[in-house]
Design a protein around this motif. Sequence first.
Motif, PDB file in Angstrom:
ATOM      1  N   GLN A 164       0.957  -1.170   0.033  1.00  0.00           N
ATOM      2  CA  GLN A 164       0.021  -0.124  -0.100  1.00  0.00           C
ATOM      3  C   GLN A 164       0.897   1.379   0.048  1.00  0.00           C
ATOM      4  O   GLN A 164       0.599   2.084  -0.484  1.00  0.00           O
ATOM      5  CB  GLN A 164      -0.916   0.172   0.858  1.00  0.00           C
ATOM      6  N   LYS A 165       1.883   1.333   0.547  1.00  0.00           N
ATOM      7  CA  LYS A 165       2.617   2.466   0.901  1.00  0.00           C
ATOM      8  C   LYS A 165       3.685   2.657  -0.556  1.00  0.00           C
ATOM      9  O   LYS A 165       3.478   3.926  -0.821  1.00  0.00           O
ATOM     10  CB  LYS A 165       3.687   2.380   1.885  1.00  0.00           C
ATOM     11  N   HIS A 166       4.183   1.573  -1.085  1.00  0.00           N
ATOM     12  CA  HIS A 166       5.319   2.020  -2.168  1.00  0.00           C
ATOM     13  C   HIS A 166       4.467   1.513  -3.596  1.00  0.00           C
ATOM     14  O   HIS A 166       4.948   1.952  -4.653  1.00  0.00           O
ATOM     15  CB  HIS A 166       6.408   0.864  -1.988  1.00  0.00           C
ATOM     16  N   LEU A 167       3.526   0.475  -3.568  1.00  0.00           N
ATOM     17  CA  LEU A 167       2.948   0.015  -4.911  1.00  0.00           C
ATOM     18  C   LEU A 167       1.612  -0.261  -5.190  1.00  0.00           C
ATOM     19  O   LEU A 167       1.135  -1.027  -6.011  1.00  0.00           O
ATOM     20  CB  LEU A 167       3.762  -1.509  -4.935  1.00  0.00           C
ATOM     21  N   SER A 168       0.758   0.568  -4.552  1.00  0.00           N
ATOM     22  CA  SER A 168      -0.581   0.580  -4.984  1.00  0.00           C
ATOM     23  C   SER A 168      -0.946   1.506  -6.373  1.00  0.00           C
ATOM     24  O   SER A 168      -0.646   2.461  -6.527  1.00  0.00           O
ATOM     25  CB  SER A 168      -1.399   1.289  -3.581  1.00  0.00           C
ATOM     26  N   LEU A 169      -1.852   0.641  -6.926  1.00  0.00           N
ATOM     27  CA  LEU A 169      -2.496   1.475  -8.000  1.00  0.00           C
ATOM     28  C   LEU A 169      -3.216   2.492  -7.670  1.00  0.00           C
ATOM     29  O   LEU A 169      -3.020   3.655  -8.285  1.00  0.00           O
ATOM     30  CB  LEU A 169      -3.435   0.400  -8.796  1.00  0.00           C
ATOM     31  N   ASN A 170      -3.749   2.781  -6.659  1.00  0.00           N
ATOM     32  CA  ASN A 170      -4.262   4.119  -5.976  1.00  0.00           C
ATOM     33  C   ASN A 170      -3.521   4.896  -5.989  1.00  0.00           C
ATOM     34  O   ASN A 170      -3.584   6.208  -6.251  1.00  0.00           O
ATOM     35  CB  ASN A 170      -5.154   3.712  -4.670  1.00  0.00           C
ATOM     36  N   GLU A 171      -2.372   4.959  -5.397  1.00  0.00           N
ATOM     37  CA  GLU A 171      -1.322   5.863  -5.138  1.00  0.00           C
ATOM     38  C   GLU A 171      -0.592   6.329  -6.585  1.00  0.00           C
ATOM     39  O   GLU A 171      -0.467   7.476  -6.728  1.00  0.00           O
ATOM     40  CB  GLU A 171      -0.075   5.434  -4.195  1.00  0.00           C
ATOM     41  N   GLY A 172      -0.415   5.503  -7.638  1.00  0.00           N
ATOM     42  CA  GLY A 172       0.141   5.574  -8.664  1.00  0.00           C
ATOM     43  C   GLY A 172      -0.980   6.494  -9.597  1.00  0.00           C
ATOM     44  O   GLY A 172      -0.410   7.634 -10.124  1.00  0.00           O
ATOM     45  N   VAL A 173      -2.239   6.448  -9.329  1.00  0.00           N
ATOM     46  CA  VAL A 173      -3.166   7.173  -9.810  1.00  0.00           C
ATOM     47  C   VAL A 173      -3.228   8.709  -9.431  1.00  0.00           C
ATOM     48  O   VAL A 173      -3.338   9.637 -10.243  1.00  0.00           O
ATOM     49  CB  VAL A 173      -4.596   6.509  -9.857  1.00  0.00           C
ATOM     50  N   THR A 174      -2.978   8.601  -8.114  1.00  0.00           N
ATOM     51  CA  THR A 174      -2.920  10.036  -7.590  1.00  0.00           C
ATOM     52  C   THR A 174      -1.713  10.737  -8.045  1.00  0.00           C
ATOM     53  O   THR A 174      -1.961  12.034  -8.275  1.00  0.00           O
ATOM     54  CB  THR A 174      -3.003   9.861  -5.918  1.00  0.00           C
ATOM     55  N   ARG A 175      -0.741  10.240  -8.252  1.00  0.00           N
ATOM     56  CA  ARG A 175       0.470  10.805  -8.500  1.00  0.00           C
ATOM     57  C   ARG A 175       0.451  11.313  -9.975  1.00  0.00           C
ATOM     58  O   ARG A 175       0.866  12.415 -10.163  1.00  0.00           O
ATOM     59  CB  ARG A 175       1.571  10.008  -8.401  1.00  0.00           C
ATOM     60  N   TYR A 176      -0.112  10.533 -10.874  1.00  0.00           N
ATOM     61  CA  TYR A 176      -0.459  10.735 -12.341  1.00  0.00           C
ATOM     62  C   TYR A 176      -1.471  12.083 -12.478  1.00  0.00           C
ATOM     63  O   TYR A 176      -1.299  12.734 -13.117  1.00  0.00           O
ATOM     64  CB  TYR A 176      -0.847   9.608 -13.203  1.00  0.00           C
ATOM     65  N   SER A 177      -2.584  11.893 -11.648  1.00  0.00           N
ATOM     66  CA  SER A 177      -3.354  13.039 -11.500  1.00  0.00           C
ATOM     67  C   SER A 177      -2.831  14.330 -11.029  1.00  0.00           C
ATOM     68  O   SER A 177      -3.095  15.339 -11.735  1.00  0.00           O
ATOM     69  CB  SER A 177      -4.684  12.618 -10.474  1.00  0.00           C
ATOM     70  N   ALA A 178      -1.939  14.399 -10.085  1.00  0.00           N
ATOM     71  CA  ALA A 178      -1.360  15.575  -9.842  1.00  0.00           C
ATOM     72  C   ALA A 178      -0.282  16.237 -10.906  1.00  0.00           C
ATOM     73  O   ALA A 178      -0.345  17.341 -11.152  1.00  0.00           O
ATOM     74  CB  ALA A 178      -0.379  15.297  -8.427  1.00  0.00           C
ATOM     75  N   ILE A 179       0.426  15.014 -11.721  1.00  0.00           N
ATOM     76  CA  ILE A 179       1.037  15.543 -12.853  1.00  0.00           C
ATOM     77  C   ILE A 179       0.075  16.457 -13.962  1.00  0.00           C
ATOM     78  O   ILE A 179       0.410  17.493 -14.405  1.00  0.00           O
ATOM     79  CB  ILE A 179       1.854  14.390 -13.368  1.00  0.00           C
ATOM     80  N   TYR A 180      -0.944  15.487 -14.177  1.00  0.00           N
ATOM     81  CA  TYR A 180      -1.857  15.795 -15.316  1.00  0.00           C
ATOM     82  C   TYR A 180      -2.196  17.448 -14.811  1.00  0.00           C
ATOM     83  O   TYR A 180      -2.496  18.357 -15.646  1.00  0.00           O
ATOM     84  CB  TYR A 180      -2.871  14.943 -15.359  1.00  0.00           C
ATOM     85  N   LYS A 181      -2.785  17.709 -13.478  1.00  0.00           N
ATOM     86  CA  LYS A 181      -3.481  18.741 -13.059  1.00  0.00           C
ATOM     87  C   LYS A 181      -2.299  19.942 -13.328  1.00  0.00           C
ATOM     88  O   LYS A 181      -2.683  21.011 -13.666  1.00  0.00           O
ATOM     89  CB  LYS A 181      -3.745  18.829 -11.647  1.00  0.00           C
ATOM     90  N   MET A 182      -1.101  19.889 -12.909  1.00  0.00           N
ATOM     91  CA  MET A 182      -0.077  20.540 -12.769  1.00  0.00           C
ATOM     92  C   MET A 182       0.242  21.120 -14.363  1.00  0.00           C
ATOM     93  O   MET A 182       0.364  22.215 -14.809  1.00  0.00           O
ATOM     94  CB  MET A 182       1.106  20.177 -12.209  1.00  0.00           C
ATOM     95  N   LEU A 183       0.402  20.140 -15.132  1.00  0.00           N
ATOM     96  CA  LEU A 183       0.550  20.459 -16.744  1.00  0.00           C
ATOM     97  C   LEU A 183      -0.531  21.169 -17.435  1.00  0.00           C
ATOM     98  O   LEU A 183      -0.256  22.148 -18.162  1.00  0.00           O
ATOM     99  CB  LEU A 183       0.982  19.167 -17.489  1.00  0.00           C
ATOM    100  N   THR A 184      -1.463  20.790 -16.828  1.00  0.00           N
ATOM    101  CA  THR A 184      -2.965  21.342 -17.713  1.00  0.00           C
ATOM    102  C   THR A 184      -2.995  23.008 -17.242  1.00  0.00           C
ATOM    103  O   THR A 184      -3.376  23.698 -18.013  1.00  0.00           O
ATOM    104  CB  THR A 184      -4.061  20.697 -17.492  1.00  0.00           C
ATOM    105  N   GLU A 185      -2.909  22.990 -15.872  1.00  0.00           N
ATOM    106  CA  GLU A 185      -3.092  24.327 -15.219  1.00  0.00           C
ATOM    107  C   GLU A 185      -2.033  25.133 -15.648  1.00  0.00           C
ATOM    108  O   GLU A 185      -2.171  26.744 -15.767  1.00  0.00           O
ATOM    109  CB  GLU A 185      -3.110  24.162 -13.634  1.00  0.00           C
ATOM    110  N   ASN A 186      -0.767  24.829 -15.776  1.00  0.00           N
ATOM    111  CA  ASN A 186       0.197  25.631 -16.606  1.00  0.00           C
ATOM    112  C   ASN A 186       0.481  25.990 -17.700  1.00  0.00           C
ATOM    113  O   ASN A 186       1.248  26.414 -18.406  1.00  0.00           O
ATOM    114  CB  ASN A 186       1.640  25.020 -15.784  1.00  0.00           C
ATOM    115  N   LYS A 187      -0.853  25.212 -18.717  1.00  0.00           N
ATOM    116  CA  LYS A 187      -0.443  25.157 -20.209  1.00  0.00           C
ATOM    117  C   LYS A 187      -0.989  26.882 -20.450  1.00  0.00           C
ATOM    118  O   LYS A 187      -2.108  27.374 -20.085  1.00  0.00           O
ATOM    119  CB  LYS A 187      -1.575  24.527 -20.653  1.00  0.00           C
TER     120      LYS A 187
END
Length: 414
Positions: A391-414
């Motif tokens: 859960q700490k290192h290898l969770s799909l939920n955590e992976g999705v959260t990190r991708y979402s943060a990247i998408y949000k940062m890149l789209t908001e700074n577009k």
Amino acid sequence: MTPCYFRTTKGMVMKAGVLYISYDGMLEPLGQSQVLAYQKRLSKDFKIHLISFEKEEDLRNKQQFDRLRAEIVASGIVWHPLKYHKKPSALATLWDIAIGAFLGLWIVLRHNLAVVHARSYVPSVIALILKRLSGVRFLFDMRGFWADERVDGGLWQANGRLYRTAKWFERRFLLKADHVVSLTHAAVREMEKFPYLNNAMPPITIIPTCADLNRFVPLKKETSDSEAPFVLGYVGSAGTWYLFPEVARSFVQLLKLKPASRFLIVNKGEHEYILGELKKAGVPESAIELKSATHDEVPLFMSQMDASVFFIKPVFSKQASAPTKLAEFLGCGKPCLGNSGVGDMADVLETEQVGIALNQFDDESLKLGMKQLVDLAADPSIQARCVAAAQKHLSLNEGVTRYSAIYKMLTENK
């Protein structure tokens, strides 16, 4: 996660859009577990367009294709499947890049997309073209040192033309990317040594190969008899990057510790090779249980194991690898015997006390590693510790959260 919206020139409010490009097909298990599993969740907050390159034999299975298309449409993703071309190798890849770039540019301009997310190297060539022509943000999901993997796997010559060309592109990807995703911290440490990235490191997020921990969970073992034989488990491929002869020798050491032990192996397509290596190592046939299984059946087989083992060649390129099976074993509550020199695996196993990472494969090291693995498996708290580490290192939920943060940062700074 909260949806990320933008206002169009006509005043309409729409979800921010992302174009995802994968050279792996969605009709393949890898595409479904390592692309769609993430994008289905991300599509709740972003408008996702997906370009994939599908193998001809997969496209011929119309029933499978129609079922997957319906599933993807229901998730809100717009899927643009293209045919993958294999031969002649270089020309076929150039053709795929050209078709992908043409379609990608049309999608980006037609739907006003903000980000192109490229999985590995070939899609990143397309992404560079789209970035140059449209100004779209480029997320380089590098998945490892691909060019070095080709050399380490014996497919390319070190410093040959193909290798040098791929490394030239790798340099462009890292210098031009607006954000980079790496599977491991070990790979980032290597990239920090690249001379051309001195004072020019791109923003990087670590997202290892994750597992759906809603599926890979501890299940009750069929027999809970304390006198039942110890079951060592192995799941997945046994060739190419995997050191199965060493795995076979490790089971021999287990038999010396626990003579009644059994070896449960779940694999597709390599049974003859596996049985041959086990025979060479002196493993009796009566101790072996060799099975084929679908991906959906794997958690049930893992539930019958007491512990797991797999070794991967500790070559340079594997510092950027994160084996999926580690996440799956830990999610199912099973301690692992692995090895160092493979991404962050040794750090996870030993820091979280959920496994053993060997530095060498001589008989004494295998014997000690197997003894420590047996002791770990007997620890009453090991299952909970394994699940917590997953859960700490290898969770799909955590992976999705990190991708979402990247998408949000890149789209908001577009």
